[in-house]
Design a protein around this motif. Structure first.
Motif, PDB file in Angstrom:
ATOM      1  N   GLY A 174       0.840  -1.189   0.000  1.00 13.08           N
ATOM      2  CA  GLY A 174       0.000   0.000   0.000  1.00 13.08           C
ATOM      3  C   GLY A 174       0.874   1.236   0.000  1.00 13.08           C
ATOM      4  N   GLU A 175       0.412   2.278  -0.661  1.00 13.63           N
ATOM      5  CA  GLU A 175       1.168   3.529  -0.729  1.00 13.63           C
ATOM      6  C   GLU A 175       0.250   4.705  -0.436  1.00 13.63           C
ATOM      7  N   LEU A 176       0.833   5.733   0.147  1.00 15.22           N
ATOM      8  CA  LEU A 176       0.149   6.993   0.346  1.00 15.22           C
ATOM      9  C   LEU A 176       1.175   8.102   0.228  1.00 15.22           C
ATOM     10  N   ASP A 177       0.699   9.297  -0.027  1.00 14.09           N
ATOM     11  CA  ASP A 177       1.589  10.450  -0.155  1.00 14.09           C
ATOM     12  C   ASP A 177       1.431  11.351   1.052  1.00 14.09           C
TER      13      ASP A 177
ATOM     14  N   THR B 206       6.402  16.268  -1.478  1.00 13.00           N
ATOM     15  CA  THR B 206       5.528  15.105  -1.359  1.00 13.00           C
ATOM     16  C   THR B 206       6.415  13.870  -1.242  1.00 13.00           C
ATOM     17  N   TYR B 207       6.171  13.092  -0.197  1.00 17.63           N
ATOM     18  CA  TYR B 207       6.918  11.863   0.051  1.00 17.63           C
ATOM     19  C   TYR B 207       5.964  10.680  -0.066  1.00 17.63           C
ATOM     20  N   THR B 208       6.353   9.670  -0.802  1.00 22.18           N
ATOM     21  CA  THR B 208       5.544   8.465  -0.918  1.00 22.18           C
ATOM     22  C   THR B 208       5.979   7.470   0.150  1.00 22.18           C
ATOM     23  N   VAL B 209       5.015   7.006   0.930  1.00 22.39           N
ATOM     24  CA  VAL B 209       5.262   6.012   1.973  1.00 22.39           C
ATOM     25  C   VAL B 209       4.664   4.694   1.501  1.00 22.39           C
ATOM     26  N   THR B 210       5.469   3.642   1.558  1.00 20.50           N
ATOM     27  CA  THR B 210       5.037   2.316   1.132  1.00 20.50           C
ATOM     28  C   THR B 210       5.086   1.369   2.328  1.00 20.50           C
ATOM     29  N   ILE B 211       4.033   0.602   2.522  1.00 21.33           N
ATOM     30  CA  ILE B 211       4.012  -0.442   3.554  1.00 21.33           C
ATOM     31  C   ILE B 211       3.774  -1.757   2.829  1.00 21.33           C
ATOM     32  N   LYS B 212       4.688  -2.715   3.066  1.00 23.17           N
ATOM     33  CA  LYS B 212       4.589  -3.982   2.344  1.00 23.17           C
ATOM     34  C   LYS B 212       5.118  -5.129   3.196  1.00 23.17           C
TER      35      LYS B 212
ATOM     36  N   LEU C  10       6.740  -6.847   8.306  1.00 22.76           N
ATOM     37  CA  LEU C  10       6.320  -5.718   7.482  1.00 22.76           C
ATOM     38  C   LEU C  10       7.468  -4.739   7.319  1.00 22.76           C
ATOM     39  N   MET C  11       7.472  -4.015   6.214  1.00 21.87           N
ATOM     40  CA  MET C  11       8.482  -2.985   5.971  1.00 21.87           C
ATOM     41  C   MET C  11       7.775  -1.681   5.618  1.00 21.87           C
ATOM     42  N   VAL C  12       8.252  -0.596   6.204  1.00 23.80           N
ATOM     43  CA  VAL C  12       7.784   0.739   5.868  1.00 23.80           C
ATOM     44  C   VAL C  12       8.923   1.420   5.133  1.00 23.80           C
ATOM     45  N   GLU C  13       8.635   1.950   3.955  1.00 20.11           N
ATOM     46  CA  GLU C  13       9.661   2.585   3.134  1.00 20.11           C
ATOM     47  C   GLU C  13       9.220   4.006   2.792  1.00 20.11           C
ATOM     48  N   LEU C  14      10.125   4.939   2.967  1.00 23.44           N
ATOM     49  CA  LEU C  14       9.860   6.354   2.693  1.00 23.44           C
ATOM     50  C   LEU C  14      10.797   6.821   1.598  1.00 23.44           C
TER      51      LEU C  14
ATOM     52  N   GLY D 185      15.682   5.217   4.992  1.00 20.96           N
ATOM     53  CA  GLY D 185      14.414   5.257   4.285  1.00 20.96           C
ATOM     54  C   GLY D 185      13.596   3.993   4.427  1.00 20.96           C
ATOM     55  N   LYS D 186      14.110   2.977   5.160  1.00 24.75           N
ATOM     56  CA  LYS D 186      13.391   1.714   5.324  1.00 24.75           C
ATOM     57  C   LYS D 186      13.421   1.280   6.785  1.00 24.75           C
ATOM     58  N   TRP D 187      12.273   0.797   7.252  1.00 21.49           N
ATOM     59  CA  TRP D 187      12.177   0.253   8.588  1.00 21.49           C
ATOM     60  C   TRP D 187      11.402  -1.043   8.518  1.00 21.49           C
ATOM     61  N   ALA D 188      11.844  -2.060   9.254  1.00 25.98           N
ATOM     62  CA  ALA D 188      11.144  -3.349   9.273  1.00 25.98           C
ATOM     63  C   ALA D 188      10.998  -3.816  10.704  1.00 25.98           C
ATOM     64  N   ASP D 189       9.934  -4.551  10.979  1.00 27.65           N
ATOM     65  CA  ASP D 189       9.742  -5.076  12.327  1.00 27.65           C
ATOM     66  C   ASP D 189      10.432  -6.429  12.441  1.00 27.65           C
ATOM     67  N   ARG D 190      11.669  -6.365  12.874  1.00 27.16           N
ATOM     68  CA  ARG D 190      12.470  -7.590  13.056  1.00 27.16           C
ATOM     69  C   ARG D 190      12.839  -7.736  14.505  1.00 27.16           C
TER      70      ARG D 190
END
Length: 106
Positions: A57-60, A67-73, A88-92, A101-106
């Motif tokens: 999923g993406e949102l701006d 404008t920054y696009t945030v992706t959660i995958k 899950l990974m959150v990417e900005l 620019g990337k964070w993951a729940d590890r």
């Protein structure tokens, strides 16, 4: 994406949007490229409409003039390890700022 993981991803997006609005930033739907949509088709007399076919999923987020696009995958969607498949990974998108620019729940 499994339903439990999708639910977590949606809660992350909701929290991110809530905090962004609270801080006075804008939140917009990120337009989906038509390449990531399934094609509509008919089967057995039933019409199946086109729908999104991405695993993310993406949102701006709009901060001032930027404008920054945030992706959660799902970080490892094809992993057979159940713990790893739930990550899950959150990417900005930052561009060339040199920031994380990337964070993951590890």
């Amino acid at each position: 994406m499994p339903a439990t993981l999708r639910s977590r991803a949606l809660r992350l997006i909701q929290g991110l949007c809530t905090e962004a609005v609270k801080r006075g930033y804008g939140v917009r739907e990120h337009p989906m490229d038509e390449n990531y949509r399934s094609r509509a088709y008919g089967y057995g007399g039933t019409y199946i409409p086109s729908r999104p076919s991405r695993r993310e999923g993406e949102l701006d987020l709009v901060v001032g003039d930027f404008t920054y696009t945030v992706t959660i995958k799902q970080e490892f969607p094809l992993s057979e390890d159940p713990d790893r498949a739930q990550s899950l990974m959150v990417e900005l998108s930052y561009g060339r700022s040199g920031r994380q620019g990337k964070w993951a729940d590890r």
